[in-house]
Design a protein around this motif. Structure first.
Motif, PDB file in Angstrom:
ATOM      1  N   ASP A 160       0.824  -1.209   0.000  1.00 22.12           N
ATOM      2  CA  ASP A 160       0.000   0.000   0.000  1.00 22.12           C
ATOM      3  C   ASP A 160       0.861   1.264   0.000  1.00 22.12           C
ATOM      4  OD1 ASP A 160      -2.241  -1.592   0.013  1.00 22.12           O
ATOM      5  OD2 ASP A 160      -2.649  -1.361   2.157  1.00 22.12           O
ATOM      6  N   ALA A 161       2.018   1.204   0.661  1.00 27.33           N
ATOM      7  CA  ALA A 161       2.906   2.363   0.714  1.00 27.33           C
ATOM      8  C   ALA A 161       3.441   2.712  -0.674  1.00 27.33           C
ATOM      9  CB  ALA A 161       4.065   2.107   1.675  1.00 27.33           C
ATOM     10  N   THR A 162       3.700   1.702  -1.500  1.00 24.75           N
ATOM     11  CA  THR A 162       4.161   1.996  -2.867  1.00 24.75           C
ATOM     12  C   THR A 162       3.050   2.658  -3.670  1.00 24.75           C
ATOM     13  OG1 THR A 162       3.540  -0.164  -3.825  1.00 24.75           O
ATOM     14  CG2 THR A 162       5.703  -0.009  -2.783  1.00 24.75           C
ATOM     15  N   GLU A 176      12.021   4.187  -1.927  1.00 24.35           N
ATOM     16  CA  GLU A 176      12.229   3.554  -0.631  1.00 24.35           C
ATOM     17  C   GLU A 176      11.159   2.504  -0.354  1.00 24.35           C
ATOM     18  OE1 GLU A 176      14.822   3.944   1.487  1.00 24.35           O
ATOM     19  OE2 GLU A 176      15.672   5.125  -0.139  1.00 24.35           O
ATOM     20  N   ALA A 177       9.903   2.832  -0.643  1.00 26.12           N
ATOM     21  CA  ALA A 177       8.808   1.888  -0.402  1.00 26.12           C
ATOM     22  C   ALA A 177       8.931   0.667  -1.305  1.00 26.12           C
ATOM     23  CB  ALA A 177       7.463   2.584  -0.629  1.00 26.12           C
ATOM     24  N   ASP A 178       9.352   0.885  -2.529  1.00 27.86           N
ATOM     25  CA  ASP A 178       9.533  -0.195  -3.494  1.00 27.86           C
ATOM     26  C   ASP A 178      10.583  -1.188  -3.007  1.00 27.86           C
ATOM     27  OD1 ASP A 178       9.411  -1.617  -5.898  1.00 27.86           O
ATOM     28  OD2 ASP A 178      10.861  -0.314  -6.883  1.00 27.86           O
ATOM     29  N   ARG A 179      11.722  -0.662  -2.558  1.00 27.26           N
ATOM     30  CA  ARG A 179      12.786  -1.538  -2.076  1.00 27.26           C
ATOM     31  C   ARG A 179      12.382  -2.214  -0.773  1.00 27.26           C
ATOM     32  NH1 ARG A 179      16.072   2.429  -1.641  1.00 27.26           N
ATOM     33  NH2 ARG A 179      17.120   1.427   0.093  1.00 27.26           N
ATOM     34  N   ALA A 180      11.625  -1.522   0.060  1.00 27.88           N
ATOM     35  CA  ALA A 180      11.166  -2.126   1.318  1.00 27.88           C
ATOM     36  C   ALA A 180      10.251  -3.313   1.042  1.00 27.88           C
ATOM     37  CB  ALA A 180      10.445  -1.086   2.173  1.00 27.88           C
ATOM     38  N   PHE A 181       9.367  -3.188   0.058  1.00 26.58           N
ATOM     39  CA  PHE A 181       8.455  -4.279  -0.278  1.00 26.58           C
ATOM     40  C   PHE A 181       9.226  -5.490  -0.796  1.00 26.58           C
ATOM     41  CE2 PHE A 181       5.958  -6.537  -3.512  1.00 26.58           C
ATOM     42  CZ  PHE A 181       4.904  -6.995  -2.732  1.00 26.58           C
ATOM     43  N   HIS A 182      10.095  -5.253  -1.765  1.00 29.83           N
ATOM     44  CA  HIS A 182      10.877  -6.358  -2.322  1.00 29.83           C
ATOM     45  C   HIS A 182      11.768  -6.997  -1.255  1.00 29.83           C
ATOM     46  CE1 HIS A 182      10.213  -6.341  -6.744  1.00 29.83           C
ATOM     47  NE2 HIS A 182       9.731  -5.134  -6.481  1.00 29.83           N
ATOM     48  N   GLY A 183      12.363  -6.161  -0.407  1.00 31.61           N
ATOM     49  CA  GLY A 183      13.225  -6.683   0.650  1.00 31.61           C
ATOM     50  C   GLY A 183      12.459  -7.548   1.636  1.00 31.61           C
TER      51      GLY A 183
END
Length: 255
Positions: A160-162, A176-183
């Protein structure tokens, strides 16, 4: 120091926000810089060390955001003193942050001038996407078969953040949100080194291209919607749809 405890925020070099504390407030005593004499033990100065580390970290975050936003243009040379003046700090934390970006490949050192932002073309972006797919796709497919739906549901706020960042066209927040989701997805594999390698590749894929320095809002929205669809498929344990989505995601891919 946690970022939330810093007295003032670092403002991006071209944005309007508060500056970090003045350089004079960050001076470290000579002893703390290793300049003590007569064999005396240098006194511990934890507050000064933490403050300097915090400022350097804030500068690094702001520079990364400026790269994603296109405020630091590919091929352009930027000096640490000039950027430091914009941030309201001395050149030292800027130079240290730029050195880290040089290690990551985002900039290159130009002797006696500063740092040049790396120039990248579509070929490099395609190569990064290919390597990321080789690493991440098999892991995601394995996780799709083994991770229970409840654990995937816990990642919903990250997806949702992305979407929220893409909706307002906030490229830095989206990155940042994109990398957080994938991570978070890859972290379910339990391999910390895998997460670190994938995150480095992901960050590199977010840097601007020479001919297209800024990602369009429509592209951000499309990538974010793929996150949501992927999470829905993972929760449903539909491996066929997951495979199709992850391959399409990386084929597209700066997200």
């Amino acid at each position: 120091m946690e970022r939330g405890r810093a007295r003032e925020e670092v403002r991006p070099p071209y944005g309007a926000a508060a500056a970090v504390p003045a350089a004079s407030s960050m001076r470290v005593p000579e002893q703390a810089r290793g300049e003590h004499t007569h064999g005396e033990e240098p006194p511990v100065a934890p507050r000064a060390q933490v403050r300097r580390h915090s400022v350097r970290g804030q500068i690094l975050d702001a520079l990364r955001a400026a790269l994603v936003d296109g405020d630091l243009a590919p091929g352009q040379v930027y000096s640490a003193p000039v950027l430091g003046a914009r941030f309201g700090v001395s050149a030292t934390p800027v130079r240290e942050a730029m050195q880290q970006l040089a290690v990551e490949g985002a900039v290159e050192v130009v002797p006696n001038r500063g740092f040049r932002v790396a120039e990248r073309g579509p070929r490099e972006l395609a190569e990064l996407a290919e390597v990321r797919a080789l690493i991440e796709v098999p892991v995601m497919l394995r996780l799709a078969r083994t991770v229970p739906p409840a654990r995937w549901c816990a990642l919903r706020p990250l997806a949702d953040a992305t979407v929220a960042a893409a909706a307002v066209g906030d490229r830095a927040s989206y990155a940042e949100a994109d990398r957080a989701f994938h991570g978070a997805v890859l972290a379910l594999a339990g391999n910390g080194r895998l997460v670190m390698v994938a995150d480095d590749l992901h960050r590199r894929s977010q840097w601007p291209l020479v001919d297209n320095p800024v990602t369009r809002r429509a592209d951000l929205l499309a990538d974010a919607s793929e996150h949501t669809a992927l999470l829905d498929a993972l929760i449903a344990q539909d491996v066929t749809v997951v495979q199709s989505l992850v391959r399409e995601h990386f084929a597209g891919a700066d997200g």
